[in-house]
Design an enzyme around this catalytic site. Structure first.
Site, PDB file in Angstrom:
ATOM      1  CG  HIS A  52      -1.951   0.998   1.291  1.00 48.12           C
ATOM      2  ND1 HIS A  52      -2.230   1.715   2.435  1.00 48.12           N
ATOM      3  CD2 HIS A  52      -2.829   1.440   0.350  1.00 48.12           C
ATOM      4  CE1 HIS A  52      -3.239   2.547   2.198  1.00 48.12           C
ATOM      5  NE2 HIS A  52      -3.616   2.400   0.951  1.00 48.12           N
ATOM      6  CG  HIS A  96      -4.395   9.272   0.109  1.00 56.65           C
ATOM      7  ND1 HIS A  96      -5.217   9.963   1.002  1.00 56.65           N
ATOM      8  CD2 HIS A  96      -5.067   8.134  -0.200  1.00 56.65           C
ATOM      9  CE1 HIS A  96      -6.316   9.272   1.202  1.00 56.65           C
ATOM     10  NE2 HIS A  96      -6.255   8.152   0.496  1.00 56.65           N
TER      11      HIS A  96
END
Length: 246
Positions: A13, A55
């Site tokens: 991730h 992000h």
């Protein structure tokens, strides 16, 4: 019939989970040092259209910048420190361009899951530009990247721009029409918040021909439950806990 799946079962991730500053080259290198061969990252556009890794919509959490990232030109974004927020050893780590991360993965033979993460209001434009860049960069590669997004508009634009690139619909809930939307977007995978998968949802997805992936799985019982359900891939922060060879 489900087509052969070319990707590893384990996906790191944002590069290396929480062990390094997320979405940086340092994170990818650290994840690779733990044996991972597939990575997930988030890609959005600068104000002048450069795809880069981040992000959040805003810069404060993971860099020395301030404000909405997509409203700033790449020249300004490239000067930010995206590492010191995590720990002193990563001070000075830069926000990477999508192209630099793509070339790193291609050079090393790694696989990539690109989450299209648009600045709100730029869903279609971001999907189109990311798909165009991915198609160019992976033109000669045997295995293309997997493009995913929570935003159907972004996936729709990616489909229109480069239909040959595989797509996956990201879900944080099983909202009405999720399966039909994934079918309409000609997706190959559905990527769920891991607790959403149960025997019913997995059966629905697999019966429709989709691969089933999960995020973000950080403990062994959760991972074992997903393997027992027959799912196809796990995105994890715990690159130090799970062996990608398992």
């Amino acid at each position: 019939m489900t087509t052969p799946w070319p990707y590893p079962r384990w996906i790191a991730h944002r590069g290396a989970g929480k062990l390094a500053p997320e979405n940086t080259l340092a994170a990818f290198k650290l994840g690779a040092s733990h044996g991972y061969r597939m990575f997930e990252c988030d890609v959005k556009l600068s104000a002048d259209g450069v795809p880069f890794l981040l992000h959040d919509a805003t810069l404060e959490r993971t860099s020395t910048g301030q404000g909405i990232a997509g409203e700033q030109p790449w020249a300004a974004l490239s000067r930010l420190d995206a590492g010191s927020w995590h720990s002193p050893e990563f001070a000075g780590e830069a926000l990477p361009t999508f192209e630099s991360i793509a070339r790193y993965c291609l050079d090393q033979g790694y696989f990539l899951n690109i989450e299209i993460k648009p600045t709100p209001g730029l869903e279609r434009r971001t999907g189109e530009v990311v798909a165009e860049h991915a198609a160019r960069l992976w033109e000669d590669a045997a295995v293309p990247p997997l493009l995913t997004s929570f935003e159907p508009e972004a996936l729709e634009a990616a489909l229109a721009a480069q239909p040959q690139l595989p797509r996956g619909l990201l879900l944080d809930s099983l909202w009405t029409g999720w399966l039909e939307t994934a079918l309409r977007l000609d997706c190959v995978a559905i990527v769920c918040q891991h607790t959403l998968w149960d025997s019913s949802s997995v059966t629905q997805a697999k019966s429709a021909g989709f691969r089933t992936l999960s995020y973000t799985v950080n403990d062994e019982p959760a991972a074992q439950r997903l393997w027992d359900l027959g799912t196809d891939g796990i995105i994890t922060d715990r690159v130090d806990l799970f062996s990608p060879a398992s």
